[in-house]
Write a protein that holds these residues in place. Structure first.
Motif, PDB file in Angstrom:
ATOM      1  N   THR A  71       0.830  -1.208   0.000  1.00 57.99           N
ATOM      2  CA  THR A  71       0.000   0.000   0.000  1.00 57.99           C
ATOM      3  C   THR A  71       0.867   1.261   0.000  1.00 57.99           C
ATOM      4  O   THR A  71       0.640   2.184  -0.787  1.00 57.99           O
ATOM      5  CB  THR A  71      -0.924   0.012   1.233  1.00 57.99           C
ATOM      6  N   LYS A  72       1.868   1.274   0.875  1.00 60.66           N
ATOM      7  CA  LYS A  72       2.751   2.432   0.969  1.00 60.66           C
ATOM      8  C   LYS A  72       3.570   2.612  -0.307  1.00 60.66           C
ATOM      9  O   LYS A  72       3.752   3.743  -0.791  1.00 60.66           O
ATOM     10  CB  LYS A  72       3.686   2.248   2.175  1.00 60.66           C
ATOM     11  N   PHE A  73       4.051   1.502  -0.865  1.00 59.87           N
ATOM     12  CA  PHE A  73       4.852   1.579  -2.087  1.00 59.87           C
ATOM     13  C   PHE A  73       4.034   2.164  -3.237  1.00 59.87           C
ATOM     14  O   PHE A  73       4.531   3.002  -3.990  1.00 59.87           O
ATOM     15  CB  PHE A  73       5.366   0.186  -2.461  1.00 59.87           C
ATOM     16  N   GLN A  74       2.781   1.719  -3.387  1.00 60.75           N
ATOM     17  CA  GLN A  74       1.936   2.229  -4.483  1.00 60.75           C
ATOM     18  C   GLN A  74       1.628   3.714  -4.295  1.00 60.75           C
ATOM     19  O   GLN A  74       1.540   4.458  -5.270  1.00 60.75           O
ATOM     20  CB  GLN A  74       0.640   1.432  -4.558  1.00 60.75           C
ATOM     21  N   ASN A  77       4.906   5.428  -5.258  1.00 58.51           N
ATOM     22  CA  ASN A  77       5.377   5.148  -6.625  1.00 58.51           C
ATOM     23  C   ASN A  77       4.199   4.747  -7.511  1.00 58.51           C
ATOM     24  O   ASN A  77       4.100   3.593  -7.949  1.00 58.51           O
ATOM     25  CB  ASN A  77       6.421   4.017  -6.610  1.00 58.51           C
ATOM     26  N   PRO A  78       3.287   5.667  -7.795  1.00 59.91           N
ATOM     27  CA  PRO A  78       2.064   5.309  -8.554  1.00 59.91           C
ATOM     28  C   PRO A  78       2.329   4.836  -9.977  1.00 59.91           C
ATOM     29  O   PRO A  78       1.483   4.156 -10.563  1.00 59.91           O
ATOM     30  CB  PRO A  78       1.254   6.614  -8.552  1.00 59.91           C
ATOM     31  N   THR A  79       3.493   5.155 -10.546  1.00 56.52           N
ATOM     32  CA  THR A  79       3.770   4.748 -11.925  1.00 56.52           C
ATOM     33  C   THR A  79       4.367   3.340 -12.017  1.00 56.52           C
ATOM     34  O   THR A  79       4.465   2.775 -13.095  1.00 56.52           O
ATOM     35  CB  THR A  79       4.743   5.740 -12.601  1.00 56.52           C
ATOM     36  N   ILE A  80       4.781   2.781 -10.876  1.00 51.36           N
ATOM     37  CA  ILE A  80       5.325   1.418 -10.858  1.00 51.36           C
ATOM     38  C   ILE A  80       4.204   0.471 -10.462  1.00 51.36           C
ATOM     39  O   ILE A  80       3.740   0.482  -9.316  1.00 51.36           O
ATOM     40  CB  ILE A  80       6.519   1.298  -9.884  1.00 51.36           C
ATOM     41  N   LEU A  81       3.773  -0.358 -11.399  1.00 51.97           N
ATOM     42  CA  LEU A  81       2.565  -1.156 -11.186  1.00 51.97           C
ATOM     43  C   LEU A  81       2.810  -2.465 -10.451  1.00 51.97           C
ATOM     44  O   LEU A  81       1.918  -2.976  -9.782  1.00 51.97           O
ATOM     45  CB  LEU A  81       1.895  -1.458 -12.541  1.00 51.97           C
ATOM     46  N   HIS A  82       3.993  -3.032 -10.573  1.00 51.53           N
ATOM     47  CA  HIS A  82       4.200  -4.370 -10.015  1.00 51.53           C
ATOM     48  C   HIS A  82       5.425  -4.422  -9.100  1.00 51.53           C
ATOM     49  O   HIS A  82       6.273  -5.290  -9.232  1.00 51.53           O
ATOM     50  CB  HIS A  82       4.344  -5.403 -11.150  1.00 51.53           C
TER      51      HIS A  82
END
Length: 203
Positions: A71-74, A77-82
């Motif tokens: 959750t925190k990573f997304q 970093n909204p442009t990194i999907l996986h």
């Protein structure tokens, strides 16, 4: 071989026919731990490769941490999907936790700093200070033992110890676990901590 170099190596090996029947490739812990973040092209080039990687027990604490991390990573970093949290990230988290435990035992008030002596006239060295409590902290850190996210945490001669490794085979779209290695039992097919059921692994 570094994890970043591995995919390029196996792509070249496939190009010259060294991934065909009659060839066997076995990768070490450092590279095998990175398989989960490999692209589909990399996985295709590594079909049939055997490897060993650190076995990370799946626990409720780990599942909860992964969910919070994702959750925190997304968010950050909204442009990194996986984005994936691999064993290297878990080791870093456990190492930070171990350092915090060691500092707590040594006591923050025991740390004093002294300017470093340098035979060179580098301005950067002249501004650095060394902790006088460093040796005591190292001793305390070396004796730190606890159950971390990646499993049992302990250092021997400054190296993180892994008690169990998983043997995996790269096939189809990813990796398939085929067994384990433990210091007590060598190669085994299954490890069940509840029933202590172990089957010797044969190739």
């Amino acid at each position: 071989m570094s994890p970043s170099l591995g995919p390029r190596f196996f792509a070249k090996a496939r190009d010259i026919g060294m991934m065909e029947e009659g060839n066997v490739w076995i990768t070490t812990n450092g590279m095998t731990n990175s398989f989960s973040s490999s692209s589909s092209v990399d996985i295709y080039n590594m079909q049939g490769v055997l490897g060993i990687k650190t076995n990370v027990p799946n626990t409720k604490e780990l599942e909860n941490f992964r969910a919070r991390w994702q959750t925190k990573f997304q968010q950050d970093n909204p442009t990194i999907l996986h984005g994936k949290l691999d064993v290297f990230g878990l080791w870093a988290y456990d190492a930070a936790w171990a350092l915090a435990l060691a500092v707590e035992k040594v006591g923050g008030t025991n740390f004093s700093f002294q300017k470093m002596n340098s035979s060179h006239n580098y301005t950067v060295w002249g501004s650095l200070e060394a902790s006088q409590g460093g040796p005591e902290l190292v001793r305390e850190l070396s004796g730190t033992r606890f159950r971390g996210l990646s499993g049992d945490f302990s250092l021997i001669n400054g190296q993180l110890q892994s008690s169990t490794f998983q043997v995996v085979n790269v096939n189809d779209n990813g990796e398939r676990g085929i067994g384990y290695w433990t210091p007590q039992n060598g190669l085994v097919r299954n490890i069940n901590s509840n029933t202590n059921t172990k089957q010797i692994l044969y190739f």
